[in-house]
Design a protein around this motif. Structure first.
Motif, PDB file in Angstrom:
ATOM      1  N   ASP A 222       0.835  -1.200   0.000  1.00 49.63           N
ATOM      2  CA  ASP A 222       0.000   0.000   0.000  1.00 49.63           C
ATOM      3  C   ASP A 222       0.871   1.252   0.000  1.00 49.63           C
ATOM      4  N   GLU A 223       0.210   2.430   0.053  1.00 49.58           N
ATOM      5  CA  GLU A 223       0.940   3.692  -0.052  1.00 49.58           C
ATOM      6  C   GLU A 223       1.887   3.935   1.119  1.00 49.58           C
ATOM      7  N   ASN A 224       1.663   3.190   2.229  1.00 46.73           N
ATOM      8  CA  ASN A 224       2.541   3.334   3.391  1.00 46.73           C
ATOM      9  C   ASN A 224       3.642   2.279   3.449  1.00 46.73           C
ATOM     10  N   GLY A 225       3.717   1.455   2.407  1.00 45.79           N
ATOM     11  CA  GLY A 225       4.743   0.427   2.366  1.00 45.79           C
ATOM     12  C   GLY A 225       4.390  -0.843   3.110  1.00 45.79           C
ATOM     13  N   ASN A 226       3.123  -0.973   3.538  1.00 46.75           N
ATOM     14  CA  ASN A 226       2.703  -2.180   4.253  1.00 46.75           C
ATOM     15  C   ASN A 226       2.310  -3.271   3.280  1.00 46.75           C
ATOM     16  N   MET A 227       2.629  -4.500   3.623  1.00 48.25           N
ATOM     17  CA  MET A 227       2.260  -5.650   2.803  1.00 48.25           C
ATOM     18  C   MET A 227       0.841  -6.067   3.150  1.00 48.25           C
ATOM     19  N   LEU A 228      -0.052  -6.008   2.162  1.00 50.81           N
ATOM     20  CA  LEU A 228      -1.446  -6.376   2.362  1.00 50.81           C
ATOM     21  C   LEU A 228      -1.783  -7.604   1.532  1.00 50.81           C
ATOM     22  N   LYS A 229      -2.619  -8.467   2.086  1.00 49.11           N
ATOM     23  CA  LYS A 229      -2.961  -9.727   1.428  1.00 49.11           C
ATOM     24  C   LYS A 229      -4.006  -9.513   0.343  1.00 49.11           C
ATOM     25  N   LYS A 230      -3.784 -10.100  -0.830  1.00 50.25           N
ATOM     26  CA  LYS A 230      -4.791 -10.094  -1.885  1.00 50.25           C
ATOM     27  C   LYS A 230      -5.824 -11.183  -1.588  1.00 50.25           C
ATOM     28  N   PRO A 231      -7.093 -10.927  -1.887  1.00 47.15           N
ATOM     29  CA  PRO A 231      -8.123 -11.943  -1.633  1.00 47.15           C
ATOM     30  C   PRO A 231      -7.866 -13.211  -2.440  1.00 47.15           C
ATOM     31  N   GLN A 232      -8.014 -14.339  -1.796  1.00 51.99           N
ATOM     32  CA  GLN A 232      -7.874 -15.648  -2.452  1.00 51.99           C
ATOM     33  C   GLN A 232      -9.207 -16.378  -2.210  1.00 51.99           C
ATOM     34  N   ILE A 250      -0.936 -27.396  -3.551  1.00 48.23           N
ATOM     35  CA  ILE A 250      -1.650 -26.798  -4.684  1.00 48.23           C
ATOM     36  C   ILE A 250      -2.555 -25.713  -4.131  1.00 48.23           C
ATOM     37  N   ASP A 251      -2.285 -24.466  -4.488  1.00 48.09           N
ATOM     38  CA  ASP A 251      -3.027 -23.327  -3.939  1.00 48.09           C
ATOM     39  C   ASP A 251      -4.353 -23.120  -4.660  1.00 48.09           C
ATOM     40  N   ARG A 252      -5.319 -22.561  -3.942  1.00 46.32           N
ATOM     41  CA  ARG A 252      -6.597 -22.172  -4.542  1.00 46.32           C
ATOM     42  C   ARG A 252      -6.404 -20.946  -5.427  1.00 46.32           C
ATOM     43  N   GLY A 253      -7.388 -20.663  -6.283  1.00 46.21           N
ATOM     44  CA  GLY A 253      -7.290 -19.537  -7.190  1.00 46.21           C
ATOM     45  C   GLY A 253      -7.694 -18.219  -6.554  1.00 46.21           C
ATOM     46  N   SER A 254      -7.256 -17.132  -7.209  1.00 50.68           N
ATOM     47  CA  SER A 254      -7.691 -15.797  -6.797  1.00 50.68           C
ATOM     48  C   SER A 254      -8.560 -15.158  -7.877  1.00 50.68           C
ATOM     49  N   TRP A 255      -8.133 -15.208  -9.156  1.00 53.61           N
ATOM     50  CA  TRP A 255      -8.973 -14.663 -10.230  1.00 53.61           C
ATOM     51  C   TRP A 255      -9.499 -15.749 -11.164  1.00 53.61           C
ATOM     52  N   ARG A 256      -8.941 -16.956 -11.079  1.00 53.25           N
ATOM     53  CA  ARG A 256      -9.512 -18.122 -11.756  1.00 53.25           C
ATOM     54  C   ARG A 256      -9.156 -19.345 -10.922  1.00 53.25           C
TER      55      ARG A 256
END
Length: 363
Positions: A222-232, A250-256
């Motif tokens: 983010d704009e403050n340099g923090n690592m934020l999790k993307k939705p999965q 084997i990971d689940r998908g995020s956009w497919r």
């Protein structure tokens, strides 16, 4: 509990019926704190309601019923004694709510009948007391799971709510089948396998320690340099007759959805990232790592410790030598090797040239 009614209005503004109700109500922009003193007696039936609720004057709220802040009740709605209509719940016109009904986090349409004691929208809380012992093997399962009577669930295995197990499925000791996971017929699940957010096909073999359907490795700064999790939020789908070696992830998908095609074989200690699609009859040897959003065609073979960069596509009928690293798309069938991976004959010439140079240096 603080309720911001303007936010509630925005949340439900997509519903045309509730758009009208919000427009005729005088909504405060201030957050309110609930107190029993805030509730009033409804003129028709004697039930209690919060002044911020938007209730049609023809609604009937029987004594003992409670309507919480931000709720919307349409014309001729009937709320039975002891019923609870939670914050921001919407109930359409001419709908009847029975005695002791609990409504939260929901929208009820027009002319519905909700009988006595129904609970809608509540958070699910699992208890170990809810689980039962399976007759074949001694494992435990939740009664809401759909399990074929021929399935074997060994002692120490757990099948969570909503899971579906086909005929002759075998779940090994210590395995966990998460909520709503589907396992096809004649599939064998090894010891301490973890399955979540996934669909497993028929006649598969999942060896010990495999993890399928967990969140992928996706973050942004983010704009403050923090690592934020993307939705999965999506799933992993495993085809029919697939074999997956021990301790593979084997990971689940995020956009497919992450997909493994029919008849593919995966060795031990393989990592497959989120959104990866692997075709049918592929072979992945041990310690292969595939980064996110890779697309692999049919009949592809990856040698041991092959690495594939994210968002790369590999055509069908490609073979990659061990320790190769794919950094860009491979569009033509054939054999490849090296770092970065190139056609095998070019890679061999590179190795021969390096050998000649090294010999000259020694001389």
């Amino acid at each position: 509990m603080a309720i911001n009614l303007r936010r509630l209005a925005v949340l439900y503004s997509k519903n045309k019926r509730t758009q009208y109700y919000w427009s005729v109500c005088n909504l405060s922009t201030k957050s309110e704190v609930e107190s029993h003193l805030d509730f009033k007696k409804w003129h028709n039936g004697g039930g209690a309601f919060h002044p911020s609720a938007c209730i049609d004057s023809t609604a009937l709220i029987e004594i003992g019923a409670i309507v919480y802040p931000g709720a919307v009740l349409g014309a001729n709605a009937l709320i039975g004694s002891g019923a609870v209509v939670g914050p921001a719940v919407t109930i359409g016109q001419s709908t009847k709510i029975g005695y002791g009904v609990s409504l939260s986090n929901c929208i009820i349409g027009d002319s519905c009948v909700i009988h006595n004691g129904v609970c809608i929208g509540q958070d699910e809380v699992e208890s170990h007391l809810d689980f039962k012992k399976w007759h074949n093997g001694g494992g435990v399962f939740h009664p809401s799971a759909c399990i074929d009577s021929t399935a074997l669930i060994e002692i120490g295995a757990v099948v969570h709510p909503g899971a579906m197990l086909g005929a002759n499925v075998h779940i090994g000791p210590g395995a966990v089948v998460g909520p709503a996971v589907t396992i096809g017929q004649s599939t064998k699940i090894g010891y301490r396998v973890s399955l979540s957010n996934c669909i497993i096909g028929d006649s598969c073999v999942i060896h010990h320690g495999v993890c399928i359907g967990q969140d992928g490795f996706g973050f942004f700064v983010d704009e403050n340099g923090n690592m934020l999790k993307k939705p999965q939020m999506l799933n992993a789908r495993i085809g029919n007759h697939v074999e997956i070696g021990a301790n593979t992830c084997i990971d689940r998908g995020s956009w497919r959805d992450t997909v493994i095609g029919d008849h593919s074989k995966i060795d031990n200690l393989v990592q497959i990232g989120h959104n990866v699609i692997i075709g049918k009859s592929c072979m992945l040897c041990g310690q292969t790592g595939i980064a996110g959003s890779v697309t692999i065609g049919d009949f592809v073979t990856l040698g041991g410790r092959v690495a594939v960069c994210d968002h790369v596509s590999i055509a069908s009928k490609v073979r990659l030598a061990a320790n190769s690293f794919v950094t860009k798309d491979i569009t033509q069938p054939g054999d490849y090797g090296g770092f970065p991976a190139v056609p095998i004959h070019e890679w061999r010439r590179q190795i021969a040239a390096q050998r000649r140079i090294s010999k000259k240096g020694i001389a």
